[in-house]
Write an enzyme that holds these catalytic residues in place. Structure first.
Site, PDB file in Angstrom:
ATOM      1  N   GLU A  80     -92.926  21.850  73.901  1.00  0.00           N
ATOM      2  CA  GLU A  80     -92.326  22.239  72.720  1.00  0.00           C
ATOM      3  C   GLU A  80     -94.038  22.041  72.039  1.00  0.00           C
ATOM      4  OE1 GLU A  80     -90.578  23.832  70.727  1.00  0.00           O
ATOM      5  OE2 GLU A  80     -88.769  21.962  69.578  1.00  0.00           O
ATOM      6  N   ASP A  81     -93.171  23.289  70.976  1.00  0.00           N
ATOM      7  CA  ASP A  81     -93.861  23.378  69.690  1.00  0.00           C
ATOM      8  C   ASP A  81     -93.998  22.201  68.615  1.00  0.00           C
ATOM      9  OD1 ASP A  81     -92.044  23.831  68.662  1.00  0.00           O
ATOM     10  OD2 ASP A  81     -92.252  25.148  67.111  1.00  0.00           O
ATOM     11  N   ASP A 140     -90.082  17.328  65.473  1.00  0.00           N
ATOM     12  CA  ASP A 140     -89.323  16.756  64.033  1.00  0.00           C
ATOM     13  C   ASP A 140     -88.498  15.567  64.283  1.00  0.00           C
ATOM     14  OD1 ASP A 140     -89.200  17.278  61.278  1.00  0.00           O
ATOM     15  OD2 ASP A 140     -87.860  19.009  61.530  1.00  0.00           O
ATOM     16  N   PHE A 152     -94.300  20.121  56.512  1.00  0.00           N
ATOM     17  CA  PHE A 152     -93.853  22.159  56.906  1.00  0.00           C
ATOM     18  C   PHE A 152     -95.291  22.034  56.964  1.00  0.00           C
ATOM     19  CE2 PHE A 152     -92.250  25.486  57.196  1.00  0.00           C
ATOM     20  CZ  PHE A 152     -91.458  25.309  57.834  1.00  0.00           C
ATOM     21  N   ARG A 175     -96.397  32.911  62.218  1.00  0.00           N
ATOM     22  CA  ARG A 175     -96.610  32.354  64.000  1.00  0.00           C
ATOM     23  C   ARG A 175     -97.838  32.921  64.012  1.00  0.00           C
ATOM     24  NH1 ARG A 175     -91.075  31.054  65.565  1.00  0.00           N
ATOM     25  NH2 ARG A 175     -89.592  32.160  64.552  1.00  0.00           N
TER      26      ARG A 175
HETATM   27  P1  IMP Z   1     -86.054  18.860  65.415  1.00  0.00           P
HETATM   28  O1  IMP Z   1     -85.818  18.017  63.768  1.00  0.00           O
HETATM   29  O2  IMP Z   1     -86.886  17.707  66.195  1.00  0.00           O
HETATM   30  O3  IMP Z   1     -84.524  19.448  66.386  1.00  0.00           O
HETATM   31  O4  IMP Z   1     -86.798  20.224  65.055  1.00  0.00           O
HETATM   32  C1  IMP Z   1     -86.208  21.487  65.540  1.00  0.00           C
HETATM   33  C2  IMP Z   1     -86.537  22.586  65.328  1.00  0.00           C
HETATM   34  O5  IMP Z   1     -87.641  23.081  64.243  1.00  0.00           O
HETATM   35  C3  IMP Z   1     -88.920  22.646  65.584  1.00  0.00           C
HETATM   36  O6  IMP Z   1     -88.837  23.291  66.968  1.00  0.00           O
HETATM   37  C4  IMP Z   1     -89.434  24.078  64.939  1.00  0.00           C
HETATM   38  O7  IMP Z   1     -89.123  24.973  65.128  1.00  0.00           O
HETATM   39  C5  IMP Z   1     -88.326  23.851  63.651  1.00  0.00           C
HETATM   40  N1  IMP Z   1     -89.600  22.965  62.938  1.00  0.00           N
HETATM   41  C6  IMP Z   1     -89.975  21.666  62.475  1.00  0.00           C
HETATM   42  N2  IMP Z   1     -90.436  21.462  61.456  1.00  0.00           N
HETATM   43  C7  IMP Z   1     -90.946  21.915  61.193  1.00  0.00           C
HETATM   44  C8  IMP Z   1     -92.755  22.842  60.805  1.00  0.00           C
HETATM   45  O8  IMP Z   1     -93.312  21.593  60.047  1.00  0.00           O
HETATM   46  N3  IMP Z   1     -92.444  23.941  60.509  1.00  0.00           N
HETATM   47  C9  IMP Z   1     -91.997  24.836  60.870  1.00  0.00           C
HETATM   48  N4  IMP Z   1     -91.313  24.235  61.940  1.00  0.00           N
HETATM   49  C10 IMP Z   1     -90.665  23.336  62.425  1.00  0.00           C
HETATM   50 MG    MG Z   2     -88.928  24.919  67.871  1.00  0.00          MG
END
Ligand code: IMP
Ligand code: MG
Length: 176
Positions: free
Chosen positions: A98-99, A102, A151, A164
């Site tokens: 995963e990138d 969050d 962010f 990206r």
């Molecule tokens: P989750 O909130 O952990 O489910 O994250 C869901 C998705 O939100 C991540 O896989 C990213 O694609 C996107 N995301 C969360 N934080 C960031 C950020 O700081 N920048 C860009 N995308 C984000």
């Molecule tokens: Mg993602």
């Protein structure tokens, strides 16, 4: 949001050096596995996943999910699978790549699904760990960098589908 170039948080050379370290650790841990599959979540993880698997010596397959949160935000908590995997999971050693983690909702859902489908092992490799934003606990087996609750964009991460392709991780700053 500003239209200026994002402020550099993690430069490209530090990203690449860390990716090499993570790949070395994964190679050590999966030596002897003939069923390793690296699974990415589209689209953000693609840049990281490609750089990572290029450095692996162990045989590896790659596959992808695409997800979205109901309600459009990242904090909706209910995750929809928009594109499923192509390869069977049963008996495989799955490394989810995963990138960024969050809130953790997306990863929690996918990790549970992979285990339910009978993966032999399921581990998580995340480039960025935004720990202060976590809502559900998700253990990260291989973590690139912990970051603050900012962010971030670049190296796969987008703001409205832009940025990206930046080779570094940056932070968008407000216009002066
Ligand atoms: P989750 O909130 O952990 O489910 O994250 C869901 C998705 O939100 C991540 O896989 C990213 O694609 C996107 N995301 C969360 N934080 C960031 C950020 O700081 N920048 C860009 N995308 C984000
Ligand atoms: Mg993602």
């Amino acid at each position: 949001m500003s239209t200026l170039a994002p402020r550099v948080l993690i430069p490209a050379d530090r990203l690449q050096a860390r990716v090499a370290e993570l790949a070395a650790a994964i190679d050590r841990d999966y030596a002897g596995s003939d069923r390793l599959t690296c699974v990415g979540v589209l689209k953000g993880s693609v840049f990281f996943l490609v750089d990572l698997v290029k450095r692996l010596q162990v045989p590896v397959a790659i596959d992808f999910f695409q997800t979205s949160s109901y309600g459009g935000g990242t904090s909706a908590g209910e995750v929809r699978i928009r594109k499923d995997l192509d390869l069977p999971v049963r008996g495989a050693d799955v490394l989810l790549v995963e990138d960024i983690v969050d809130t953790g909702y997306t990863l929690r859902t996918i990790l549970d699904l992979l285990r339910f489908r009978g993966a032999r092992s399921v581990k998580l490799c995340a480039l960025l760990d935004k720990r202060p934003a976590r809502q559900v606990d998700v253990p990260i087996d291989y973590c690139g960098f912990p970051i603050e609750d900012l962010f971030v964009v670049g190296y796969g991460l987008d703001y409205a589908e832009k940025y990206r392709n930046l080779p570094y991780i940056g932070v968008l700053e407000e216009s002066p």
